[in-house]
Design a protein around this motif. Structure first.
Motif, short mmCIF file in Angstrom:
data_model
loop_
_atom_site.label_atom_id
_atom_site.label_comp_id
_atom_site.label_asym_id
_atom_site.label_seq_id
_atom_site.Cartn_x
_atom_site.Cartn_y
_atom_site.Cartn_z
N VAL A 52 7.97 -6.45 28.97
CA VAL A 52 7.32 -6.73 30.20
C VAL A 52 5.92 -6.73 30.37
N GLU A 53 6.13 -4.53 29.18
CA GLU A 53 4.43 -4.15 28.69
C GLU A 53 3.72 -5.07 27.72
N LEU A 54 4.84 -6.45 27.05
CA LEU A 54 3.68 -7.17 26.40
C LEU A 54 2.73 -7.78 27.02
N HIS A 55 3.59 -8.58 28.41
CA HIS A 55 3.03 -9.16 29.09
C HIS A 55 1.78 -8.85 30.27
N ARG A 56 1.97 -7.36 30.25
CA ARG A 56 1.02 -6.40 31.35
C ARG A 56 -0.09 -6.42 30.11
N LEU A 57 -0.14 -6.57 28.99
CA LEU A 57 -1.10 -5.73 27.72
C LEU A 57 -1.94 -7.22 27.99
N ALA A 58 -1.09 -8.21 27.91
CA ALA A 58 -1.47 -9.67 27.66
C ALA A 58 -2.68 -10.07 28.68
N GLU A 59 -1.85 -10.13 29.79
CA GLU A 59 -3.16 -9.77 31.07
C GLU A 59 -4.15 -8.96 31.01
N ASN A 113 4.52 6.35 25.02
CA ASN A 113 3.89 5.80 24.02
C ASN A 113 3.76 3.96 23.20
N GLU A 114 2.59 3.90 24.53
CA GLU A 114 1.58 2.96 24.39
C GLU A 114 0.48 1.74 23.01
N GLU A 115 0.96 3.00 22.09
CA GLU A 115 1.02 2.32 20.89
C GLU A 115 1.54 1.51 19.93
N TYR A 116 3.12 1.87 20.38
CA TYR A 116 3.86 1.46 19.83
C TYR A 116 3.64 -0.53 20.62
N VAL A 117 3.69 -0.13 22.07
CA VAL A 117 3.13 -1.57 22.67
C VAL A 117 2.48 -2.69 22.19
N LYS A 118 0.71 -1.60 21.69
CA LYS A 118 -0.17 -2.92 20.62
C LYS A 118 0.33 -3.03 19.63
N ASN A 154 11.53 -12.51 15.52
CA ASN A 154 11.42 -12.80 14.10
C ASN A 154 9.79 -11.87 14.16
N VAL A 155 10.08 -11.31 15.18
CA VAL A 155 8.90 -10.02 15.55
C VAL A 155 8.84 -8.76 15.98
N ILE A 156 9.55 -9.00 17.13
CA ILE A 156 9.75 -8.18 17.80
C ILE A 156 11.01 -6.69 17.53
N ALA A 157 11.83 -7.67 17.79
CA ALA A 157 13.43 -7.21 16.76
C ALA A 157 13.11 -6.69 15.16
N PRO A 158 12.45 -7.09 14.07
CA PRO A 158 12.85 -6.50 13.17
C PRO A 158 11.35 -5.57 12.70
N ASN A 159 10.47 -5.26 13.59
CA ASN A 159 9.42 -4.49 14.12
C ASN A 159 10.05 -2.43 13.43
N GLU A 160 9.31 -2.40 12.00
CA GLU A 160 9.50 -1.13 11.45
C GLU A 160 9.79 -0.20 12.14
#
Length: 315
Positions: A52-59, A113-118, A154-160
């Protein structure tokens, strides 16, 4: 959402925590078990709300880009709003039930913790999955769904960074992350354009029996610790107690407890489940050792009539 194996793992974690803390309060461990199980659902909600937050940031980025005079990479795509218009993403972002659930639980982690979404958003936009999707003029619910699933896997789940964040937030989430991520992917795969809002908010436990099973397994394993210790000693004459790893000892005691106290669970299910847990949480040698001990005990219990099973049972 949670299987019986997940519940067994949760009980194992509780017993291990008790040993490490040297706290013999059964009441505290029962509370810890309940909270630990409930926190798995919180983790699921946070992973879902990350979309949801990724969609919001994309908008937000799309609105900002529309005011720019210089061309960007996004301008080369046939439809610059394709990601924002992704049907599955919209389905989750516009889910009022999910929004109420997040607000009711005060799960505003990503806002704080918006920096993680970014960080995730930058990786999403830079990924080949995103670029290939945005470059294609084809659009359908299935292609939209496939793209989101591939991004998540491949991108979200493996993010350290995300992993580190969850690890710092709650220690029990270390083992929960793979379980929750796998379940979320399965849920997304089953989604279609007509599912109702509650589809994305599954029940944590199948029924009340699962919670009863969890509490009984915990209490009966702990209250009969000395008894299970003797059972193990009798089948490991060449091993000192100190040589048996704590996790191996816990797995053996839980398995013995289940064999002798849960008549509705078939012997084969118990043996297979704890062997799989041993493979995942212990060493290859340990799983062989545990398999040998449990096999001997099961045969002995059957010959003495201690192993009483009935019905088809539950896993």
């Amino acid at each position: 959402m949670l299987t019986r194996r997940h519940i067994r793992v949760k009980v194992m974690q509780c017993i291990y925590a008790l040993i490490q803390s040297k706290d013999d309060s059964l009441e505290k461990q029962e509370k810890f078990l309940k909270v630990s199980i409930e926190n798995m659902y919180v983790l699921y909600l946070l992973m879902l709300s990350l979309l949801v937050e990724l969609h919001r940031l994309a908008e937000k980025h799309a609105k900002h880009a529309s005011t720019k005079y210089l061309a960007t990479e996004e301008d080369a795509y046939p439809n610059r709003k394709k990601f924002i218009e992704n049907e599955l993403l919209l389905q989750i972002s516009n889910n009022k039930s999910l929004k109420r659930e997040l607000e009711g639980r005060k799960l505003n982690n990503w806002y704080l913790n918006e920096e993680y979404v970014k960080i995730i958003y930058k990786e999403v936009v830079a990924s080949d999955i995103y670029k290939t999707y945005m470059s294609s003029e084809k659009s359908s619910y299935d292609t939209d769904k496939t793209m989101i699933i591939e991004l998540f896997k491949n991108v979200i789940a493996p993010n350290e960074k995300i992993y580190e964040y969850f690890e710092d937030d709650k220690l029990t989430w270390i083992d929960d992350i793979p379980i929750v991520n796998t379940y979320l992917v399965k849920r997304l795969r089953k989604a279609n354009a007509t599912v109702n809002e509650t589809f994305f908010l599954p029940e944590l436990l199948k029924d009340e029996q699962d919670l009863q099973y969890a509490n009984q397994l915990l209490t009966k394993t702990l209250l009969n610790d000395a008894k299970w210790e003797k059972e193990i000693e009798g089948k490991t004459p060449n091993w000192d107690n100190d040589r048996i790893a704590e996790i191996d000892s816990i797995i053996l005691k839980m398995a013995i407890c289940e064999l002798l106290n849960f008549s509705s669970i078939p012997e084969k299910v118990t043996l297979n489940e704890y062997l799989e847990i041993a493979k995942e949480y212990s060493t290859p040698k340990s799983s062989i050792f545990i398999n040998g001990v449990l096999d001997k005990l099961a045969k002995e219990y059957k010959s003495t009539g201690q192993l009483q099973k009935m019905g088809r049972g539950l896993q």
